[in-house]
Design an enzyme around this catalytic site. Sequence first.
Site, short mmCIF file in Angstrom:
data_model
loop_
_atom_site.label_atom_id
_atom_site.label_comp_id
_atom_site.label_asym_id
_atom_site.label_seq_id
_atom_site.Cartn_x
_atom_site.Cartn_y
_atom_site.Cartn_z
N SER A 1 17.47 51.63 25.98
CA SER A 1 17.28 52.49 27.15
C SER A 1 18.30 52.16 28.23
O SER A 1 18.72 51.00 28.38
CB SER A 1 15.87 52.23 27.70
OG SER A 1 15.74 52.79 28.97
N TYR B 33 9.56 45.69 30.66
CA TYR B 33 9.93 46.68 29.65
C TYR B 33 11.44 46.61 29.38
O TYR B 33 11.88 46.47 28.23
CB TYR B 33 9.54 48.09 30.11
CG TYR B 33 10.19 49.20 29.30
CD1 TYR B 33 9.91 49.35 27.95
CD2 TYR B 33 11.09 50.08 29.90
CE1 TYR B 33 10.52 50.35 27.20
CE2 TYR B 33 11.69 51.09 29.17
CZ TYR B 33 11.42 51.22 27.82
OH TYR B 33 12.02 52.21 27.08
N LYS C 185 13.58 45.30 25.95
CA LYS C 185 14.56 46.10 25.21
C LYS C 185 15.89 45.34 25.12
O LYS C 185 16.55 45.33 24.08
CB LYS C 185 14.79 47.46 25.89
CG LYS C 185 13.58 48.36 26.01
CD LYS C 185 12.94 48.72 24.70
CE LYS C 185 13.55 49.89 23.99
NZ LYS C 185 12.70 50.30 22.81
P1 NAD Z 1 6.25 57.33 22.18
O1 NAD Z 1 5.22 56.42 22.76
O2 NAD Z 1 5.98 58.78 22.16
O3 NAD Z 1 6.58 56.86 20.69
C1 NAD Z 1 6.51 55.51 20.28
C2 NAD Z 1 5.70 55.47 18.99
O4 NAD Z 1 5.59 54.11 18.55
C3 NAD Z 1 4.26 55.98 19.16
O5 NAD Z 1 3.98 56.93 18.16
C4 NAD Z 1 3.40 54.74 19.02
O6 NAD Z 1 2.14 55.03 18.44
C5 NAD Z 1 4.26 53.85 18.13
N1 NAD Z 1 4.02 52.42 18.29
C6 NAD Z 1 3.88 51.72 19.44
N2 NAD Z 1 3.69 50.42 19.17
C7 NAD Z 1 3.76 50.29 17.82
C8 NAD Z 1 3.64 49.19 16.93
N3 NAD Z 1 3.43 47.96 17.37
N4 NAD Z 1 3.74 49.41 15.60
C9 NAD Z 1 3.93 50.68 15.12
N5 NAD Z 1 4.04 51.75 15.92
C10 NAD Z 1 3.95 51.56 17.25
O7 NAD Z 1 7.62 57.02 22.93
P2 NAD Z 1 9.01 57.77 22.86
O8 NAD Z 1 9.24 58.39 24.18
O9 NAD Z 1 9.11 58.60 21.65
O10 NAD Z 1 10.00 56.54 22.76
C11 NAD Z 1 10.45 56.04 21.51
C12 NAD Z 1 11.39 54.86 21.75
O11 NAD Z 1 12.46 55.25 22.58
C13 NAD Z 1 10.72 53.66 22.42
O12 NAD Z 1 11.17 52.49 21.78
C14 NAD Z 1 11.23 53.73 23.85
O13 NAD Z 1 11.33 52.44 24.43
C15 NAD Z 1 12.61 54.33 23.65
N6 NAD Z 1 13.06 55.08 24.85
C16 NAD Z 1 12.33 56.13 25.29
C17 NAD Z 1 12.74 56.82 26.44
C18 NAD Z 1 11.97 57.99 26.96
O14 NAD Z 1 12.28 58.47 28.03
N7 NAD Z 1 10.98 58.52 26.26
C19 NAD Z 1 13.91 56.41 27.11
C20 NAD Z 1 14.62 55.33 26.61
C21 NAD Z 1 14.19 54.67 25.46
C1 UD1 Z 2 11.70 56.15 34.03
C2 UD1 Z 2 11.58 54.65 33.89
C3 UD1 Z 2 12.65 54.18 32.90
C4 UD1 Z 2 12.48 54.89 31.57
C5 UD1 Z 2 12.53 56.41 31.81
C6 UD1 Z 2 12.23 57.15 30.55
C7 UD1 Z 2 10.71 53.83 36.03
C8 UD1 Z 2 11.03 53.12 37.31
N1 UD1 Z 2 11.76 54.04 35.19
O1 UD1 Z 2 12.99 56.46 34.47
O2 UD1 Z 2 12.55 52.79 32.68
O3 UD1 Z 2 13.51 54.52 30.65
O4 UD1 Z 2 11.53 56.77 32.78
O5 UD1 Z 2 12.65 58.48 30.68
O6 UD1 Z 2 9.57 54.19 35.76
N2 UD1 Z 2 10.22 61.75 40.10
C9 UD1 Z 2 9.54 62.47 41.06
N3 UD1 Z 2 8.23 62.82 40.83
C10 UD1 Z 2 7.57 62.45 39.70
C11 UD1 Z 2 8.27 61.71 38.71
C12 UD1 Z 2 9.58 61.37 38.95
O7 UD1 Z 2 10.10 62.81 42.10
O8 UD1 Z 2 6.38 62.79 39.56
C13 UD1 Z 2 11.64 61.45 40.31
C14 UD1 Z 2 11.98 59.96 40.28
O9 UD1 Z 2 11.89 59.39 41.55
C15 UD1 Z 2 13.42 60.02 39.72
C16 UD1 Z 2 13.42 61.24 38.80
O10 UD1 Z 2 12.33 62.05 39.24
O11 UD1 Z 2 14.32 60.27 40.76
C17 UD1 Z 2 13.22 60.91 37.33
O12 UD1 Z 2 12.07 60.09 37.17
P1 UD1 Z 2 11.46 59.74 35.74
O13 UD1 Z 2 11.34 60.97 34.92
O14 UD1 Z 2 10.22 58.92 35.95
O15 UD1 Z 2 12.59 58.87 35.04
P2 UD1 Z 2 13.31 57.51 35.56
O16 UD1 Z 2 12.75 57.05 36.83
O17 UD1 Z 2 14.77 57.73 35.50
#
Ligand code: NAD
Ligand code: UD1
Length: 338
Positions: A126, A150, A154
Amino acid sequence: MAKRILLTGGCGYIGSHICLELIEQGYQPVVLDNLSNSSTTPLQRIEQLTGQHIPFIEGDVRDEAILDHIFSTYELSATIHLAGLKSVAESVAAPIAYYQTNFGGTVALCQAMQRHRVKHFIYSSSATVYGLTAQSPIREDAPTAPASPYGQSKLMAEIALRDIAHADPQWKIAILRYFNPVGAHACGQIGEDPCGVPNNLMPYVSQVAAGKQPKIRIFGNDYPTPDGTGMRDYLHVCDLAHAHLCALRWLDGASGAKVFNLGTGRGYSVLEIIRAYEKACGHALPFQFLPRRDGDIASYHAEPALATRELRWSATRTIEDMCRDAWNWQSRNPNGYT
Ligand code: NAD
Ligand code: UD1
């Protein structure tokens, strides 16, 4: 024969999109998920869409016996590892779970892969690993200084992966640092289904558009950005999914472990997102300004040139596409997968 890929976390938001893309590109995903933040409904929908059976194992990524079973049952050529926990706030309250799952889970998976001589690995990291002071556009060599357990968990997994690749040149590892994935597949069958009140902006905006939340809360309008609201590098989840396919191909000619940013390279403000979403859903969205959220920074976006050059990937979908597809998913599935 189609290459079999282990996809951990394949029932989740991003994993389900990668699962569909893998099948569309001729791979066979094998999904491992403990369903702690998901259900098997996305897999059932993908099976209906593609007409293909998806082998699914319900289990924990830290469970050695399950991993051994998977690697000895299926002839796997690579792993895409997404299983993990992802809430910043929860990680502050429960750091042990985050270190166990995100760091411990990655190490356990690598151990099993080493035992079974499967050494191609794609890791979902991330942008949160970068320091709060990183200058945008952020390059992969910018300093890392995550501000939460978190983010630390990572980064620790990234460090372990680099050491593993350093010790044994047969390992080939792509570490993908996602910026802000949003949107949904255009079919409207799979998408983001957060539990309870969403923390992230796009799913919150979707719920306001659907009338499930009264108003968008904008956290801060006094940032040093053109309109005062926070700016992020939003990336369509299908572009993100496609990057994993590019990374799989890249692994074949790669050596060692390498980090890639995945973003579009430009930022949008909260107000710009709201305006784009209003166009997508066809009505005005109420919002209110609230104080800044703790731990937020004003603005950041990726320098994605390395992924373009080496993975031959770049994001193609616009902010309008992201909002249109988010709304399509939200309006067709007002209660998510339930
Ligand atoms: P998500 O929670 O929708 O998907 C994660 C999946 O992993 C879920 O289905 C959950 O049931 C499963 N899981 C959790 N713990 C587990 C375990 N111990 N064993 C087996 N399965 C397990 O999340 P996502 O948004 O799809 O994110 C997927 C990956 O991407 C994560 O590793 C997250 O850190 C990374 N990531 C996500 C974002 C984002 O914005 N969504 C941003 C940066 C990185
Ligand atoms: C957040 C996480 C980041 C994670 C990412 C996943 C925090 C501090 N950071 O990032 O670790 O990897 O999500 O996508 O939680 N905002 C509003 N109103 C809301 C929600 C968000 O104004 O209800 C604003 C926030 O202040 C920010 C932007 O929208 O400026 C994006 O926020 P968000 O979607 O939560 O993502 P990140 O903060 O970038």
